[in-house]
Scaffold this motif. Sequence first.
Motif, PDB file in Angstrom:
ATOM      1  N   ARG A   1      40.781  43.724  38.398  1.00  0.00           N
ATOM      2  CA  ARG A   1      41.119  45.073  37.922  1.00  0.00           C
ATOM      3  C   ARG A   1      42.455  45.011  37.191  1.00  0.00           C
ATOM      4  O   ARG A   1      43.437  44.521  37.738  1.00  0.00           O
TER       5      ARG A   1
ATOM      6  N   GLU B   1      34.000  41.700  36.343  1.00  0.00           N
ATOM      7  CA  GLU B   1      33.401  40.945  37.440  1.00  0.00           C
ATOM      8  C   GLU B   1      33.744  39.460  37.271  1.00  0.00           C
ATOM      9  O   GLU B   1      33.659  38.909  36.175  1.00  0.00           O
TER      10      GLU B   1
ATOM     11  N   VAL C   1      36.201  41.060  41.884  1.00  0.00           N
ATOM     12  CA  VAL C   1      36.439  41.922  40.732  1.00  0.00           C
ATOM     13  C   VAL C   1      37.902  41.801  40.332  1.00  0.00           C
ATOM     14  O   VAL C   1      38.789  41.846  41.178  1.00  0.00           O
TER      15      VAL C   1
ATOM     16  N   MET D   1      39.382  50.928  46.518  1.00  0.00           N
ATOM     17  CA  MET D   1      39.706  49.513  46.526  1.00  0.00           C
ATOM     18  C   MET D   1      40.494  49.135  47.778  1.00  0.00           C
ATOM     19  O   MET D   1      40.540  47.987  48.154  1.00  0.00           O
TER      20      MET D   1
ATOM     21  N   ASP E   1      43.209  51.274  32.519  1.00  0.00           N
ATOM     22  CA  ASP E   1      42.654  50.557  33.658  1.00  0.00           C
ATOM     23  C   ASP E   1      41.230  50.119  33.336  1.00  0.00           C
ATOM     24  O   ASP E   1      40.488  50.857  32.688  1.00  0.00           O
ATOM     25  N   GLN E   2      40.861  48.929  33.791  1.00  0.00           N
ATOM     26  CA  GLN E   2      39.523  48.401  33.535  1.00  0.00           C
ATOM     27  C   GLN E   2      39.179  47.313  34.540  1.00  0.00           C
ATOM     28  O   GLN E   2      40.074  46.679  35.098  1.00  0.00           O
ATOM     29  N   ASN E   3      37.893  47.105  34.773  1.00  0.00           N
ATOM     30  CA  ASN E   3      37.406  46.126  35.742  1.00  0.00           C
ATOM     31  C   ASN E   3      36.550  45.065  35.066  1.00  0.00           C
ATOM     32  O   ASN E   3      35.813  45.370  34.119  1.00  0.00           O
TER      33      ASN E   3
END
Length: 166
Positions: A83, A134, A81, A46, A130-132
Amino acid sequence: MVRMSKAGLAFTALAGALLLQPTLRAQDSMKQDDMKHGKMQDDKMMHDGKAKTLETGKFHGKVHATSGRATVYQEADGKLVLRLTNFKTSNGPDVHVILVATKDAMDDANFLKDNTEKVELGKLKGNEGDQNYEIPAGTDLSKFRTVSIYCERFNANFGAAPLDKF
């Protein structure tokens, strides 16, 4: 004589198991290091020019203790994105991640009743970790200033992270 050989075999088996145990712990430790390295690699991606940090904010929430950080990245292809890192909140039904057109959101915020503009990013993937997500193309980040963890069933804001320029 038979007793002696059985005792000898038992002793040999026990000694072997004890000698093998540190090896297994070392393997577990290596697996954990590999997982940490993979996570650091994801975070490093990132920041290594592949994604640009645009905005970030810390979560707050009292009724539903919510903590962690929300960061908006722009990838090399222009895709946005969101995060969530070191994220933790309460478990609940029908919980979503949304961007809201407000500077911040208190615990008692009811975005459905207030008709606050929002952008749906999806159902919460998990209440920890942790997660993403869009962010849809064309989303105006100057308008949508807060990330909310929102329970649609009960119209309840679990936590919010006001975003500031990075």
